[in-house]
Scaffold this motif. Structure first.
Motif, mmCIF file in Angstrom:
data_model
loop_
_atom_site.group_PDB
_atom_site.id
_atom_site.type_symbol
_atom_site.label_atom_id
_atom_site.label_comp_id
_atom_site.label_asym_id
_atom_site.label_seq_id
_atom_site.Cartn_x
_atom_site.Cartn_y
_atom_site.Cartn_z
ATOM 1 N N ARG A 1 -6.677 -2.202 6.398
ATOM 2 C CA ARG A 1 -5.867 -1.004 6.649
ATOM 3 C C ARG A 1 -4.539 -1.080 5.894
ATOM 4 N NH1 ARG A 1 -4.148 -1.626 11.720
ATOM 5 N NH2 ARG A 1 -6.275 -1.709 12.457
ATOM 6 N N ALA A 2 -3.890 -2.244 5.946
ATOM 7 C CA ALA A 2 -2.598 -2.402 5.275
ATOM 8 C C ALA A 2 -2.751 -2.512 3.765
ATOM 9 C CB ALA A 2 -1.887 -3.639 5.817
ATOM 10 N N ALA A 3 -3.863 -3.077 3.307
ATOM 11 C CA ALA A 3 -4.079 -3.260 1.867
ATOM 12 C C ALA A 3 -4.237 -1.927 1.142
ATOM 13 C CB ALA A 3 -5.304 -4.137 1.631
ATOM 14 N N LYS A 4 -4.679 -0.921 1.834
ATOM 15 C CA LYS A 4 -4.851 0.394 1.190
ATOM 16 C C LYS A 4 -3.534 0.931 0.640
ATOM 17 C CE LYS A 4 -8.772 1.865 3.950
ATOM 18 N NZ LYS A 4 -9.236 2.784 4.983
ATOM 19 N N THR A 5 -2.433 0.672 1.350
ATOM 20 C CA THR A 5 -1.146 1.204 0.898
ATOM 21 C C THR A 5 -0.317 0.171 0.144
ATOM 22 O OG1 THR A 5 -0.125 0.609 3.001
ATOM 23 C CG2 THR A 5 -1.011 2.845 2.787
ATOM 24 N N ARG A 6 -0.580 -1.116 0.350
ATOM 25 C CA ARG A 6 0.255 -2.143 -0.273
ATOM 26 C C ARG A 6 -0.327 -2.745 -1.542
ATOM 27 N NH1 ARG A 6 1.970 -5.125 5.273
ATOM 28 N NH2 ARG A 6 3.081 -3.362 6.170
ATOM 29 N N HIS A 7 -1.578 -2.448 -1.859
ATOM 30 C CA HIS A 7 -2.179 -2.958 -3.103
ATOM 31 C C HIS A 7 -1.522 -2.252 -4.286
ATOM 32 C CE1 HIS A 7 -5.136 -3.826 -6.209
ATOM 33 N NE2 HIS A 7 -5.477 -4.865 -5.446
ATOM 34 N N PRO A 8 -1.303 -2.979 -5.391
ATOM 35 C CA PRO A 8 -0.667 -2.352 -6.552
ATOM 36 C C PRO A 8 -1.417 -1.122 -7.067
ATOM 37 C CG PRO A 8 -0.675 -4.734 -6.808
ATOM 38 C CD PRO A 8 -1.468 -4.427 -5.573
ATOM 39 N N ASP A 9 -2.742 -1.102 -6.931
ATOM 40 C CA ASP A 9 -3.504 0.073 -7.368
ATOM 41 C C ASP A 9 -3.372 1.237 -6.399
ATOM 42 O OD1 ASP A 9 -4.325 -1.367 -9.532
ATOM 43 O OD2 ASP A 9 -6.285 -1.903 -8.682
ATOM 44 N N GLY A 10 -2.913 0.952 -5.191
ATOM 45 C CA GLY A 10 -2.759 1.995 -4.180
ATOM 46 C C GLY A 10 -1.326 2.454 -3.995
ATOM 47 N N GLY A 11 -0.448 2.083 -4.907
ATOM 48 C CA GLY A 11 0.936 2.536 -4.827
ATOM 49 C C GLY A 11 1.907 1.502 -4.301
ATOM 50 N N ASN B 1 3.373 -2.735 -4.230
ATOM 51 C CA ASN B 1 3.737 -3.676 -5.294
ATOM 52 C C ASN B 1 3.068 -5.019 -5.041
ATOM 53 O OD1 ASN B 1 5.359 -5.216 -3.514
ATOM 54 N ND2 ASN B 1 7.164 -3.991 -3.979
ATOM 55 N N ALA B 2 3.049 -5.842 -6.065
ATOM 56 C CA ALA B 2 2.312 -7.106 -6.006
ATOM 57 C C ALA B 2 2.905 -8.063 -4.969
ATOM 58 C CB ALA B 2 2.305 -7.761 -7.384
ATOM 59 N N ARG B 3 4.219 -8.081 -4.846
ATOM 60 C CA ARG B 3 4.860 -9.009 -3.903
ATOM 61 C C ARG B 3 4.438 -8.698 -2.463
ATOM 62 N NH1 ARG B 3 10.937 -9.226 -4.641
ATOM 63 N NH2 ARG B 3 10.320 -10.430 -6.439
ATOM 64 N N GLU B 4 4.454 -7.410 -2.096
ATOM 65 C CA GLU B 4 4.032 -7.030 -0.733
ATOM 66 C C GLU B 4 2.568 -7.384 -0.505
ATOM 67 O OE1 GLU B 4 4.695 -2.919 0.021
ATOM 68 O OE2 GLU B 4 6.870 -3.098 0.012
ATOM 69 N N PHE B 5 1.743 -7.155 -1.517
ATOM 70 C CA PHE B 5 0.327 -7.433 -1.360
ATOM 71 C C PHE B 5 0.072 -8.929 -1.217
ATOM 72 C CE2 PHE B 5 -3.997 -8.123 -3.005
ATOM 73 C CZ PHE B 5 -4.682 -7.376 -2.057
ATOM 74 N N LEU B 6 0.806 -9.749 -1.979
ATOM 75 C CA LEU B 6 0.646 -11.198 -1.852
ATOM 76 C C LEU B 6 1.096 -11.683 -0.472
ATOM 77 C CD1 LEU B 6 1.752 -12.408 -5.388
ATOM 78 C CD2 LEU B 6 -0.554 -12.380 -4.433
ATOM 79 N N ALA B 7 2.165 -11.093 0.055
ATOM 80 C CA ALA B 7 2.623 -11.454 1.406
ATOM 81 C C ALA B 7 1.574 -11.048 2.438
ATOM 82 C CB ALA B 7 3.954 -10.781 1.708
ATOM 83 N N LEU B 8 0.941 -9.919 2.220
ATOM 84 C CA LEU B 8 -0.115 -9.440 3.120
ATOM 85 C C LEU B 8 -1.309 -10.394 3.093
ATOM 86 C CD1 LEU B 8 -0.922 -6.942 4.877
ATOM 87 C CD2 LEU B 8 -2.038 -6.072 2.837
ATOM 88 N N SER B 9 -1.713 -10.812 1.888
ATOM 89 C CA SER B 9 -2.837 -11.741 1.758
ATOM 90 C C SER B 9 -2.505 -13.094 2.385
ATOM 91 C CB SER B 9 -3.197 -11.927 0.285
ATOM 92 O OG SER B 9 -3.606 -10.707 -0.266
ATOM 93 N N ALA B 10 -1.294 -13.557 2.187
ATOM 94 C CA ALA B 10 -0.884 -14.841 2.775
ATOM 95 C C ALA B 10 -0.887 -14.759 4.293
ATOM 96 C CB ALA B 10 0.501 -15.229 2.263
ATOM 97 N N ALA B 11 -0.458 -13.632 4.845
ATOM 98 C CA ALA B 11 -0.459 -13.451 6.300
ATOM 99 C C ALA B 11 -1.883 -13.473 6.835
ATOM 100 C CB ALA B 11 0.235 -12.142 6.664
ATOM 101 N N ARG B 12 -2.784 -12.784 6.156
ATOM 102 C CA ARG B 12 -4.180 -12.781 6.607
ATOM 103 C C ARG B 12 -4.762 -14.182 6.550
ATOM 104 N NH1 ARG B 12 -8.526 -10.947 2.656
ATOM 105 N NH2 ARG B 12 -7.625 -12.819 1.806
ATOM 106 N N ASP B 13 -4.541 -14.887 5.432
ATOM 107 C CA ASP B 13 -5.085 -16.238 5.283
ATOM 108 C C ASP B 13 -4.548 -17.179 6.360
ATOM 109 O OD1 ASP B 13 -6.453 -15.287 3.099
ATOM 110 O OD2 ASP B 13 -5.047 -16.135 1.618
ATOM 111 N N ALA B 14 -3.253 -17.101 6.647
ATOM 112 C CA ALA B 14 -2.651 -17.983 7.652
ATOM 113 C C ALA B 14 -3.212 -17.698 9.039
ATOM 114 C CB ALA B 14 -1.132 -17.823 7.642
ATOM 115 N N LEU B 15 -3.366 -16.417 9.370
ATOM 116 C CA LEU B 15 -3.914 -16.081 10.700
ATOM 117 C C LEU B 15 -5.389 -16.449 10.806
ATOM 118 C CD1 LEU B 15 -2.150 -12.677 11.442
ATOM 119 C CD2 LEU B 15 -1.729 -14.889 12.524
#
Length: 157
Positions: free
Chosen positions: A127-137, A139-153
């Motif tokens: 759900r969050a990746a749809k808006t935070r992915h660089p292809d979805g508008g 930026n890369a930093r937010e998307f990497l933080a999102l991926s790191a959060a998912r991986d950690a959880l």
């Protein structure tokens, strides 16, 4: 200091309630506040009001100067009232720092304080990746933080 603040507040209120305050005494009091006030806002208000109050205290001061002095006195009065007012609730208290897991949950917009299923984490990530992915508008930093959060959880599962 609280006793001093209360005394200043009472004195300023007394001057304020007078129809025509004695501006020499007001200027002396405000000079004392500007010189020894511990609060920066109060000190700044007093130092800003001091020249206008000295002008109002002059023998040649007209109605206009006295009105300006009264307005400047009201600024000092408001600052004193704000400092002397009782504080209720949690105003002025710094919020506690979030733990790493709580930060990850906040990034993914997941609730705190309960166990999460892997499917729930994955769904929140999508759900969050749809808006935070660089292809979805996003930026890369937010998307990497999102991926790191998912991986950690997911590792905590």
């Amino acid at each position: 200091m609280d006793q001093q603040l209360r005394q200043w507040k009472v004195t300023v209120d007394r001057f304020w309630s007078q129809a025509i305050p004695e501006y020499r005494e007001v200027a002396r009091l405000v000079a004392e506040i500007a010189g020894s006030g511990e609060d920066e806002t109060l000190r700044h208000a007093a130092s800003q009001a001091l020249p206008s109050l000295r002008n109002a205290a002059a023998k040649s001061a007209g109605r206009h100067e006295k009105e300006i002095g009264r307005r400047r006195l009201s600024i000092v009065r408001d600052a004193l009232h704000a400092l002397a007012a009782p504080r209720f609730g949690k105003r002025g208290v710094t919020p506690k720092a979030l733990t790493a897991e709580e930060q990850y949950r906040q990034v993914l917009d997941l609730p705190f304080g309960r166990r999460l299923a892997a499917a729930e984490i994955h769904q929140a990530y999508k759900r969050a990746a749809k808006t935070r992915h660089p292809d979805g508008g996003g930026n890369a930093r937010e998307f990497l933080a999102l991926s790191a959060a998912r991986d950690a959880l997911m590792k905590r599962k």
